[in-house]
Design a protein around this motif. Structure first.
Motif, PDB file in Angstrom:
ATOM      1  N   SER A  50       0.793  -1.234   0.000  1.00 45.01           N
ATOM      2  CA  SER A  50       0.000   0.000   0.000  1.00 45.01           C
ATOM      3  C   SER A  50       0.823   1.281   0.000  1.00 45.01           C
ATOM      4  O   SER A  50       0.309   2.347  -0.335  1.00 45.01           O
ATOM      5  CB  SER A  50      -0.929   0.011   1.215  1.00 45.01           C
ATOM      6  N   GLY A  51       2.084   1.208   0.361  1.00 45.74           N
ATOM      7  CA  GLY A  51       2.897   2.414   0.519  1.00 45.74           C
ATOM      8  C   GLY A  51       2.981   3.278  -0.723  1.00 45.74           C
ATOM      9  O   GLY A  51       2.811   4.506  -0.651  1.00 45.74           O
ATOM     10  N   ASP A  52       3.227   2.681  -1.878  1.00 45.58           N
ATOM     11  CA  ASP A  52       3.361   3.457  -3.109  1.00 45.58           C
ATOM     12  C   ASP A  52       2.049   4.146  -3.485  1.00 45.58           C
ATOM     13  O   ASP A  52       2.044   5.309  -3.879  1.00 45.58           O
ATOM     14  CB  ASP A  52       3.824   2.566  -4.268  1.00 45.58           C
ATOM     15  N   ARG A  53       0.960   3.427  -3.339  1.00 42.19           N
ATOM     16  CA  ARG A  53      -0.348   4.001  -3.699  1.00 42.19           C
ATOM     17  C   ARG A  53      -0.725   5.154  -2.768  1.00 42.19           C
ATOM     18  O   ARG A  53      -1.257   6.177  -3.205  1.00 42.19           O
ATOM     19  CB  ARG A  53      -1.400   2.907  -3.648  1.00 42.19           C
ATOM     20  N   GLN A  72      16.512   7.174   1.880  1.00 47.24           N
ATOM     21  CA  GLN A  72      15.498   6.709   2.827  1.00 47.24           C
ATOM     22  C   GLN A  72      14.110   7.012   2.280  1.00 47.24           C
ATOM     23  O   GLN A  72      13.837   8.148   1.899  1.00 47.24           O
ATOM     24  CB  GLN A  72      15.669   7.380   4.184  1.00 47.24           C
ATOM     25  N   PRO A  73      13.219   6.041   2.264  1.00 44.38           N
ATOM     26  CA  PRO A  73      11.869   6.249   1.739  1.00 44.38           C
ATOM     27  C   PRO A  73      10.952   6.917   2.770  1.00 44.38           C
ATOM     28  O   PRO A  73       9.921   6.395   3.157  1.00 44.38           O
ATOM     29  CB  PRO A  73      11.415   4.833   1.398  1.00 44.38           C
ATOM     30  N   ARG A  74      11.356   8.089   3.238  1.00 44.98           N
ATOM     31  CA  ARG A  74      10.608   8.844   4.250  1.00 44.98           C
ATOM     32  C   ARG A  74      10.238  10.195   3.642  1.00 44.98           C
ATOM     33  O   ARG A  74      11.109  10.930   3.183  1.00 44.98           O
ATOM     34  CB  ARG A  74      11.477   9.020   5.490  1.00 44.98           C
ATOM     35  N   TYR A  75       8.940  10.512   3.654  1.00 40.69           N
ATOM     36  CA  TYR A  75       8.420  11.692   2.969  1.00 40.69           C
ATOM     37  C   TYR A  75       7.688  12.583   3.970  1.00 40.69           C
ATOM     38  O   TYR A  75       6.927  12.092   4.808  1.00 40.69           O
ATOM     39  CB  TYR A  75       7.472  11.263   1.849  1.00 40.69           C
ATOM     40  N   VAL A  90       4.122  12.464   8.031  1.00 42.73           N
ATOM     41  CA  VAL A  90       5.318  11.715   7.632  1.00 42.73           C
ATOM     42  C   VAL A  90       4.854  10.357   7.132  1.00 42.73           C
ATOM     43  O   VAL A  90       4.105   9.649   7.821  1.00 42.73           O
ATOM     44  CB  VAL A  90       6.290  11.515   8.821  1.00 42.73           C
ATOM     45  N   LEU A  91       5.289  10.009   5.933  1.00 44.19           N
ATOM     46  CA  LEU A  91       5.007   8.693   5.372  1.00 44.19           C
ATOM     47  C   LEU A  91       6.322   7.951   5.235  1.00 44.19           C
ATOM     48  O   LEU A  91       7.252   8.430   4.591  1.00 44.19           O
ATOM     49  CB  LEU A  91       4.348   8.813   3.992  1.00 44.19           C
ATOM     50  N   GLU A  92       6.401   6.822   5.905  1.00 37.44           N
ATOM     51  CA  GLU A  92       7.546   5.920   5.741  1.00 37.44           C
ATOM     52  C   GLU A  92       7.044   4.833   4.803  1.00 37.44           C
ATOM     53  O   GLU A  92       6.200   4.024   5.182  1.00 37.44           O
ATOM     54  CB  GLU A  92       7.975   5.330   7.078  1.00 37.44           C
ATOM     55  N   ARG A  93       7.519   4.867   3.552  1.00 40.06           N
ATOM     56  CA  ARG A  93       6.965   3.987   2.530  1.00 40.06           C
ATOM     57  C   ARG A  93       7.287   2.527   2.767  1.00 40.06           C
ATOM     58  O   ARG A  93       6.446   1.666   2.620  1.00 40.06           O
ATOM     59  CB  ARG A  93       7.436   4.438   1.154  1.00 40.06           C
ATOM     60  N   TYR A  94       8.501   2.218   3.125  1.00 41.88           N
ATOM     61  CA  TYR A  94       8.882   0.843   3.457  1.00 41.88           C
ATOM     62  C   TYR A  94      10.291   0.864   4.021  1.00 41.88           C
ATOM     63  O   TYR A  94      11.040   1.812   3.835  1.00 41.88           O
ATOM     64  CB  TYR A  94       8.818  -0.097   2.253  1.00 41.88           C
TER      65      TYR A  94
END
Length: 122
Positions: A50-53, A72-75, A90-94
Motif C-alpha cells: 500500500s505504501g506506493d499508492r 530513505q523512503p521517508r516523505y 510523515v510517510l515511511e513507505r517501506y
C-alpha cells in the motif's frame, strides 16, 4: 472509540467502524492519539503493497512531499494547515524491518507540549 492504551495524559484509541482504506489502498490499522483529551496524531499502518499508492494519493492531495535523504523512503509534508489546525505528516513507505506507515500530527499540540517541557525544566 476503544481505548487501546492509556497513561496519565495520553490515550490511544481505535475505532471499529473505520474503513481500512486510504487512497484506494488497504490499511492495517488506524490509531488516534490524544493528549489531555485533544487529538494530537493519527497513525496509519498498512501492508507492504500500500505504501506506493498512498504516497501517490497523498502527493496528489497535499502536494509534493520533502524527502531530505534520497536513500530513505521517508516523505514529509510539514505545513498542511495553519494556526490551531496546523498539521504535518510523515510517510515511511517501506523499510527492511517495518511496513509502511503514515503519521499525521498536530503541530499546535507539539508546540504546547514543548513549551510545557521547557517551563518545567527551568
Amino acid at each position: 472509540m476503544i481505548v487501546v492504551h492509556q497513561n496519565a495524559e495520553e490515550k490511544l484509541f481505535s475505532r471499529r467502524g473505520d474503513e481500512l482504506m486510504l487512497d484506494g489502498a488497504p490499511v492495517s490499522s488506524i490509531m488516534y492519539s490524544f493528549h489531555r483529551d485533544r487529538l494530537q496524531a493519527v497513525m496509519i499502518d498498512m501492508p507492504l503493497g500500500s505504501g506506493d499508492r498512498v504516497l501517490k494519493g497523498r502527493s496528489e492531495s497535499w502536494g509534493v512531499p520533502r524527502q531530505p535523504n534520497l536513500s530513505q523512503p521517508r516523505y514529509f509534508w510539514l505545513d498542511l494547515l495553519a494556526g490551531m489546525d496546523a498539521t504535518q505528516a510523515v510517510l515511511e513507505r517501506y523499510s527492511m524491518t517495518a511496513k509502511p506507515s503514515l503519521i499525521i500530527s498536530s503541530k499546535y499540540i507539539k508546540e504546547i507540549r514543548d513549551r510545557e517541557r521547557q517551563a518545567a525544566a527551568e
